[in-house]
Scaffold this motif. Structure first.
Motif, PDB file in Angstrom:
ATOM      1  N   SER B 780       0.581  -1.272  -0.089  1.00 47.63           N
ATOM      2  CA  SER B 780      -0.151   0.209  -0.093  1.00 47.63           C
ATOM      3  C   SER B 780       0.909   1.298   0.087  1.00 47.63           C
ATOM      4  O   SER B 780       0.449   2.340  -0.643  1.00 47.63           O
ATOM      5  N   SER B 781       2.068   1.132   0.598  1.00 54.72           N
ATOM      6  CA  SER B 781       2.894   2.270   0.599  1.00 54.72           C
ATOM      7  C   SER B 781       3.958   2.283  -0.279  1.00 54.72           C
ATOM      8  O   SER B 781       4.909   3.049  -0.553  1.00 54.72           O
ATOM      9  N   PHE B 782       3.526   1.416  -1.406  1.00 50.00           N
ATOM     10  CA  PHE B 782       4.590   1.062  -2.297  1.00 50.00           C
ATOM     11  C   PHE B 782       4.550   2.017  -3.233  1.00 50.00           C
ATOM     12  O   PHE B 782       3.867   2.323  -3.832  1.00 50.00           O
ATOM     13  N   ASP B 783       6.027   2.742  -3.485  1.00 50.60           N
ATOM     14  CA  ASP B 783       6.096   3.421  -4.714  1.00 50.60           C
ATOM     15  C   ASP B 783       7.578   3.162  -5.362  1.00 50.60           C
ATOM     16  O   ASP B 783       8.366   2.467  -4.515  1.00 50.60           O
ATOM     17  N   GLN B 784       7.680   3.435  -6.531  1.00 50.37           N
ATOM     18  CA  GLN B 784       8.865   2.798  -7.024  1.00 50.37           C
ATOM     19  C   GLN B 784      10.211   3.235  -6.344  1.00 50.37           C
ATOM     20  O   GLN B 784      10.904   2.391  -6.422  1.00 50.37           O
ATOM     21  N   SER B 785      10.380   4.311  -6.338  1.00 50.08           N
ATOM     22  CA  SER B 785      11.423   5.006  -5.602  1.00 50.08           C
ATOM     23  C   SER B 785      11.732   4.525  -4.468  1.00 50.08           C
ATOM     24  O   SER B 785      13.013   4.201  -4.254  1.00 50.08           O
ATOM     25  N   ASN B 786      10.956   4.294  -3.813  1.00 52.65           N
ATOM     26  CA  ASN B 786      11.063   3.424  -2.417  1.00 52.65           C
ATOM     27  C   ASN B 786      11.855   2.067  -2.615  1.00 52.65           C
ATOM     28  O   ASN B 786      12.881   1.830  -2.112  1.00 52.65           O
ATOM     29  N   LEU B 787      11.373   1.038  -3.536  1.00 51.49           N
ATOM     30  CA  LEU B 787      11.871   0.020  -3.781  1.00 51.49           C
ATOM     31  C   LEU B 787      13.177   0.134  -4.510  1.00 51.49           C
ATOM     32  O   LEU B 787      14.150  -0.585  -4.211  1.00 51.49           O
ATOM     33  N   LEU B 788      13.381   1.252  -5.472  1.00 53.04           N
ATOM     34  CA  LEU B 788      14.482   1.238  -6.269  1.00 53.04           C
ATOM     35  C   LEU B 788      15.784   1.609  -5.085  1.00 53.04           C
ATOM     36  O   LEU B 788      16.821   1.280  -5.044  1.00 53.04           O
ATOM     37  N   GLU B 789      15.404   2.451  -4.209  1.00 55.87           N
ATOM     38  CA  GLU B 789      16.254   2.976  -3.215  1.00 55.87           C
ATOM     39  C   GLU B 789      16.746   1.940  -2.213  1.00 55.87           C
ATOM     40  O   GLU B 789      17.903   1.830  -1.985  1.00 55.87           O
ATOM     41  N   VAL B 790      15.794   1.019  -1.617  1.00 57.85           N
ATOM     42  CA  VAL B 790      15.918   0.111  -0.937  1.00 57.85           C
ATOM     43  C   VAL B 790      16.925  -1.181  -1.648  1.00 57.85           C
ATOM     44  O   VAL B 790      17.847  -1.402  -0.970  1.00 57.85           O
TER      45      VAL B 790
END
Lengths: 179, 795
Positions: B780-790
C-alpha cells in the motif's frame, strides 16, 4: 480561496498592521507635509528597498522549499512557487537590476506583487517592516544608482531607502515572459 | 440521446447566444441613433452588422427561419448603411429597433406560442426589405408592417405586402387562428406593446435545469480539483505517521527487552529506596509506551479510514464535477448535415454524411475547441476530397461521395475521432511542389522526403491553404491552425491518404482537460512531468546500440530508427556527463529513456530516472510566464513540491537538429563496459510480476522471474543473483519460508532479500525480520522510488 489567503497571509498582515499602526502613531505627532505613502521595506543584497503596499498581495516565507526552476526562462526568473495551491513565478530583482553582488541562497521571503493583468513574487533577503514616507522626503534620483535600475525607481529617501516603482515593475513588458 | 433532445439542447444554447447578441444590438443601435461622429458611427455600425450576421448564422443552425430571415434583412440594411447607399432616418431606426425587439420576443417565446410572433416577425422582415428597396428615399412601406402586426392575428392575409416573406416560412402554421390574448391590439405605434414586454411564460413549467455561468462552474471545478492535492497530502502524512509508528514499536520492543533484564535485578530494589523509585519510574514509562502505542495504533487506523473515505469522496466529487462539464458530441454534430447540404449544393457535389458516436461525451471546453478544426476539415473534404459526380462516375465510384465522422471512446479517458472521405485523396506530389514554391523546404530536402513526411508538410502554414484555396475552404483556417488547435487541447492529429480512395484524419483527444496521467521523470537532477498519453514506452538503452547518422544519434526501436536526444540537453539544463552516472546507480550499464510520440513523430529522450506515475492536475504558470518553450504548465505534488509539466510537442520540435553532444558520446564509451546487477523476482501474480519486472528493468537491472516460492528457490539455487525480491503470500512456499530457506543456503545465503507484501501487520513485519529479510515493503505504501532506493542500498 479568499479565506485561505486571508488565513495564511493573516500572520504577516497582522505584524505589518501592528507596525504600521505604531508608525502611524509616531507620525501623528509630526505635522504631515504633503502626501504620505505606506511602503514595505526589505533588504536586497546590501541595499534597503521599499515598495508601496498598494499592489502587495501578501508576503510568503520561502522556508526550505526553493522555487522550482523553469528551464528556458531568463535568469531573473528564479522559478515558481506554490502559493496555497496557486502557481506564482518569482523574480530575482538582484538579477533583474544587474546588481553585481548576487549572493543568492539567502532569500527568505517572497513579496507577491499583483495587479489585474500581472502577478509575480520578488525575492527579498529580509523584510524590515512597514514604514510611511512623506512624498516630499523622497528624492528623485541618486546619481550613484546604476542606469538600468533608474526606470524602476520612484526615488530615494534621505536615509538611502530606494523606493521601487511598483506600477512600472508590474506593467513592464520585459517582465512578461512569452518565448 | 435522440434527435429531439439534441434540438432542445441546441435551442437552449442558441437562446443564450441570441440574448447576448440582441443586448449588444440594442445597445449599439441606441448609441448609433444618438451619435453624430462619423467614425464612431461606422464603428458601431460595424458591431451591429456583425452581430446581425452572427445571429443569422446561429439562427440558421437551429433552423429558426423567421429569425434568420429577419437578421438577413437587417444585415443587408446595415451593409447598405455602411456603404452609404441609404441614409439614417428615424423611421429606419424605429423599424430596426422594432425588428431586434421582435426577434428577442420571438426567441423568448415558448415554441408552441410562436406562431403569432412568427407572422409579425415575417411582416417586419418585409418592412426591412422595403427600406432596402427604396434606398435613400423615405420608405413608404415603413409603417405598413406595423399595421400588419395586429391584423395578421385576426386572420392571415396573403396580400401583396406580406408575400415577400411568405417564402421564408417552412410551414403554414401561421394560418391557424392565433390565440388572441398574445397579440397586441391594433396599434399604429412603432413599438407594439408586446415587443418589449417579456412574453408571459407558462408558470407551471418548472425547469429542471439551471443556467450557471461557465466561470462559476469552472471555479467550482478548480476547487474540486484542488482537493486532489489535499488528498495526496493526507496520504503523504499517513505514510509518515506509519513510519513513526513503526519506530515507536521498535522502541516498545527495546523497552520490553530491557524490562526482562531489569526483572532479574529487581531484588536489589528492595535494598535501595532510590533504586526502587527508578524501577517504579521505569514501570511507569513502560506502561506509558504501551498505552501510547495502542493509542497511536487506533489513531492511525481511524486516520487511514478517514483518509480512505475522504479520498473516495474527493474522487466522486471530482468525477461528478467533471460530468457537469461534459457534453455529448451530438451538440457538435447537429449543425453538420445542414452545412454539408449547403456546401454540396454550392459545389454541385452529392455528399452523404455518416455520423456515429454522437452520444460520446467530452469536456465542454474540448468540444468547443474542436468545433472550428472539425468544420474546417469537413469543408476541406467536401471541397477538395470529394470529386464531382461526373468525375466520380468516370472513376467508377458511386456518384455521391461519403464523408464519415465517427467518434469512439477506446479508453475511459480518451476519445478518438475519425473523419474520412472517399474522395480523390491528397496529391502528394502537388503538396511537395507547393512546399517548394512556398520556400518551406529546399529542393535537397524535398528529394529525400518519404511519402509520409511529404504528407506531413500539409501541416505547415502557407502550404495547405495555397494548394487548396477556393470559395469554401480558402477562408477557413489553415491546416497549421487545425493542428495547433488540436494539440493545444492535448490532442493528437494524424492524416493518411490513398490516391483515388480518400483521406482520413484521426484525432485523439482526452475526455477531460483538467487532469491527466503524468509520469514523474528527472533530468539533470530536476523533476519533470511527462504526460503519459505522449509516452509510448520507457526503455533502457544499451550505449552500444546507439548509432550515429550524420550528426544525429539514433537507436533502433522495434526495428525503426528513432532519433535519440537528452532531455536535459533539450531543456538547456547544465549536464556535465551522462545522466545515469550522476545518480546513485553507478553500476548501471544502460541509460533510461522514454519514447515520446506526438502524431507520427517520435523521439527517444534520455532521462535520469523514472520515479512514478500519478494523476496530475495541470496549473498554468501564473500571469507572468505566458509561454515557455517545452513547458506547458506545472503541478503541485502531494508533498507540496512544484513540478513543471513538459510539452511533448515542443520537445519533439526542439529535438529536431539536436543530437547527443560529444561529451555524452564519450561518456557512452566509458559506460559500455559496466555490468548489470541481476535480481530475482518471486511473485505469483502475473500483473505484479510484470510491473516489478518493468520497473526494475527500466532502472537497469537484469531480471529473472519466478512464479512461486518453490520456483523461486529453484531459480535462486541454480543461478547467481545480486538480490531477491519476493512476495509474501504465495502458493507452495510463501515468502517467509522462502527467505528462511535462502538464509539456510550454505554459499548463497547472504544474498539481500526484500519482501513485498500487502500484509501490513506488525507481526508479519517482525516475522519477516525474524526469518532474515533485509527489507519489508508494504504494497500500500509501495512506490517505485522506495523499492529502487532500498534495492540500491542493499546491493
Amino acid at each position: 480561496m479568499n479565506e485561505e489567503k486571508q488565513a495564511a497571509g493573516g500572520i504577516a498582515e497582522k505584524i505589518l498592521k501592528t507596525r504600521a499602526d505604531q508608525l502611524a502613531r509616531t507620525n501623528h505627532s509630526q505635522k504631515p507635509r504633503g502626501k504620505q505613502i505606506t511602503v514595505l521595506e526589505f533588504r536586497l543584497a546590501h541595499e534597503i528597498y521599499a515598495i508601496e503596499l498598494t499592489h502587495i498581495r501578501t508576503v510568503h516565507p520561502l522556508k526550505e522549499k526553493k522555487p522550482t526552476h523553469i528551464p528556458g526562462t531568463p535568469g531573473f526568473i528564479k522559478g515558481i512557487i506554490n502559493l496555497r495551491g496557486e502557481i506564482i513565478s518569482v523574480v530575482d530583482l538582484k538579477h533583474f537590476f544587474n546588481l553585481l553582488d548576487q549572493d543568492s541562497g539567502h532569500s527568505s521571503q517572497v513579496i507577491i506583487l499583483s495587479s489585474k493583468d500581472m502577478e509575480f513574487g520578488i525575492l527579498s533577503d529580509a523584510i524590515h517592516g512597514v514604514t510611511e514616507f512623506q512624498t516630499a522626503d523622497i528624492h528623485d534620483s541618486l546619481p550613484t544608482l546604476a542606469g538600468v535600475q533608474l526606470e524602476y525607481i520612484k526615488g530615494v529617501t534621505a536615509n538611502g531607502v530606494v523606493i521601487l516603482d511598483d506600477e512600472k515593475l508590474l506593467n513592464d513588458k520585459k517582465m512578461i515572459i512569452s518565448l | 440521446m435522440n434527435h429531439e433532445d439534441i434540438q432542445k439542447q441546441l435551442r437552449e444554447a442558441f437562446k443564450i447566444e441570441a440574448e447576448e447578441r440582441i443586448a449588444s444590438m440594442f445597445a449599439n443601435l441606441t448609441e448609433l441613433e444618438k451619435c453624430t461622429d462619423p467614425d464612431n458611427r461606422s464603428r458601431m455600425l460595424e458591431i451591429v452588422y456583425r452581430e446581425a450576421h452572427s445571429l443569422k448564422g446561429a439562427a440558421r443552425s437551429v433552423n429558426i427561419l423567421a429569425v434568420e430571415s429577419a437578421c438577413q434583412e437587417m444585415e443587408e440594411l446595415f451593409s447598405l448603411l455602411k456603404n452609404g447607399k441609404i441614409d439614417f432616418t428615424p423611421d429606419l431606426f424605429d423599424t430596426l429597433h422594432h425588428a431586434v425587439g421582435m426577434v428577442e420576443t420571438y426567441i423568448a417565446t415558448p415554441d408552441s406560442d410562436q406562431h403569432s410572433i412568427k407572422t409579425a416577425i415575417d411582416a417586419l422582415t418585409g418592412t426591412l426589405s422595403g427600406f432596402k428597396d427604396t434606398r435613400s428615399s423615405k420608405p413608404q412601406s415603413a409603417p405598413q408592417p406595423m399595421n400588419e402586426l395586429p391584423h395578421k392575428n385576426d386572420e392571415f392575409q396573403p396580400a401583396a405586402p406580406t408575400k415577400t416573406f411568405v417564402k421564408n416560412l417552412s410551414t403554414p402554421d401561421f394560418i391557424r387562428p392565433q390565440p388572441s390574448e398574445e397579440r397586441p391590439a391594433g396599434s399604429k405605434s412603432n413599438t407594439p406593446p408586446f415587443m418589449r414586454k417579456p412574453h408571459p411564460m407558462p408558470s407551471n413549467r418548472l425547469s429542471d435545469t439551471v443556467r450557471i455561468s461557465t466561470a462559476k462552474l469552472d471555479a467550482l471545478l478548480l476547487k474540486a480539483e484542488e482537493l486532489i492535492t489535499v488528498k495526496q497530502t493526507l496520504n503523504q502524512h499517513l505514510t509518515e505517521i506509519k513510519e513513526t509508528l513503526h519506530n515507536f514499536r521498535h522502541w516498545k520492543k527495546i523497552s520490553e527487552k530491557s524490562k526482562k533484564g531489569l526483572r532479574e535485578i529487581s531484588h536489589l530494589a528492595q535494598a535501595s529506596p532510590k533504586l526502587n523509585r527508578f524501577f517504579q519510574l521505569y514501570d511507569f514509562n513502560h506502561t506509558q509506551i504501551e498505552e501510547t502505542n495502542t493509542r497511536m495504533n487506533d489513531l492511525t487506523k481511524s486516520m487511514e479510514h478517514s483518509s480512505r473515505s475522504l479520498g473516495a469522496m474527493v474522487d466522486d466529487l471530482l468525477e461528478e464535477m467533471k460530468k457537469t462539464s461534459l457534453l455529448p458530441f451530438s451538440t457538435l454534430f447537429s449543425p453538420l448535415p445542414r452545412m454539408i447540404r449547403d456546401i454540396s449544393r454550392e459545389t454541385g457535389k452529392e455528399i452523404e454524411l455518416e455520423m456515429t458516436g454522437g452520444d460520446v461525451e467530452i469536456d465542454k471546453r474540448i468540444l468547443e475547441g474542436l468545433k472550428d478544426p472539425l468544420i474546417h476539415l469537413i469543408r476541406n473534404a467536401v471541397d477538395h476530397g470529394i470529386e464531382s459526380p461526373d468525375e466520380r462516375t468516370r472513376c467508377k465510384k458511386s456518384p455521391w461521395g461519403t464523408i464519415r465522422l465517427s467518434v469512439v471512446q477506446p479508453e475511459s479517458n480518451k476519445v478518438a475521432i475519425e473523419l474520412s472521405d472517399d474522395g480523390k485523396g491528397i496529391d502528394i506530389a502537388a503538396v511537395k511542389n507547393k512546399a517548394l514554391e512556398a520556400g518551406c523546404i529546399s529542393p535537397q530536402v524535398a528529394a529525400g522526403l518519404s511519402e509520409a513526411e511529404t504528407l506531413a508538410l500539409i501541416w505547415l502554414s502557407g502550404i495547405s491553404t495555397s494548394t487548396m484555396i477556393t470559395e469554401i475552404s480558402g477562408r477557413g483556417l489553415g491546416m497549421a491552425i487545425v493542428q495547433e488547435h488540436v494539440e493545444n487541447l492535448n490532442g493528437l492529429i494524424s492524416i493518411s491518404t490513398a490516391p483515388g480512395r480518400g483521406t482520413t484524419f484521426k484525432i485523439e483527444m482526452p475526455v477531460s482537460l483538467a487532469t491527466f496521467r503524468g509520469m514523474i521523470v528527472s533530468a539533470a537532477g530536476q523533476e519533470f512531468i511527462l504526460p503519459v498519453a505522449h509516452v509510448e514506452h520507457t526503455l533502457r538503452i544499451r550505449p552500444d546500440t546507439i548509432k550515429t547518422a550524420g550528426n544525429k544519434s539514433i537507436i533502433p526501436i522495434n526495428g525503426q530508427a528513432v532519433s535519440l536526444v537528452n532531455l536535459a540537453d533539450i531543456l538547456g539544463l547544465p549536464q556535465p556527463s551522462l545522466p545515469a552516472t550522476q545518480g546513485n546507480r553507478r553500476d548501471n550499464a544502460t541509460l533510461s529513456a522514454a519514447v515520446l510520440g506526438s502524431g507520427k513523430k517520435r523521439i527517444a529522450c534520455i532521462i535520469d530516472s523514472i520515479a512514478s506515475e500519478q494523476d496530475v492536475l495541470v496549473k498554468n504558470l501564473g500571469k507572468q510566464l505566458k509561454r515557455i518553450p517545452n513547458i506547458s504548465g506545472a503541478t503541485i505534488l502531494g508533498n507540496g513540491k512544484v513540478v513543471p509539466i513538459l510539452n511533448v510537442n515542443d520537445i519533439i520540435a526542439s529535438a529536431a537538429g539536436k543530437s547527443l553532444p560529444a561529451v555524452m558520446a564519450e561518456a557512452i564509451e566509458t559506460f559500455k563496459n559496466k555490468v548489470k546487477k541481476s535480481v530475482l523476482i518471486v511473485e505469483d501474480s502475473f500483473t505484479s510480476r510484470t510491473l516489478l519486472k518493468n520497473i526494475l528493468e527500466a532502472s537497469g537491472y537484469l531480471i529473472t522471474t519466478a512464479i512461486d516460492g518453490e520456483d523461486g528457490y529453484h531459480q535462486f539455487s541454480s543461478k547467481s543473483f545480486d538480490a531477491v525480491i519476493s512476495d509474501v503470500e504465495m502458493p507452495k512456499l510463501n515468502g517467509f519460508e522462502l527467505t528462511r530457506k535462502i538464509r539456510e543456503h550454505e554459499t548463497l545465503g547472504a544474498i539481500p532479500v526484500i519482501l513485498i507484501t500487502s500484509l501490513d501487520s506488525r507481526e508479519d513485519k517482525e516475522k519477516g525480520m525474524d526469518v532474515g529479510a533485509d527489507a519489508y515493503i508494504v504494497k500500500s505504501s509501495f512506490d517505485q522510488s522506495n523499492l529502487l532506493e532500498v534495492l540500491e542500498r542493499l546491493i
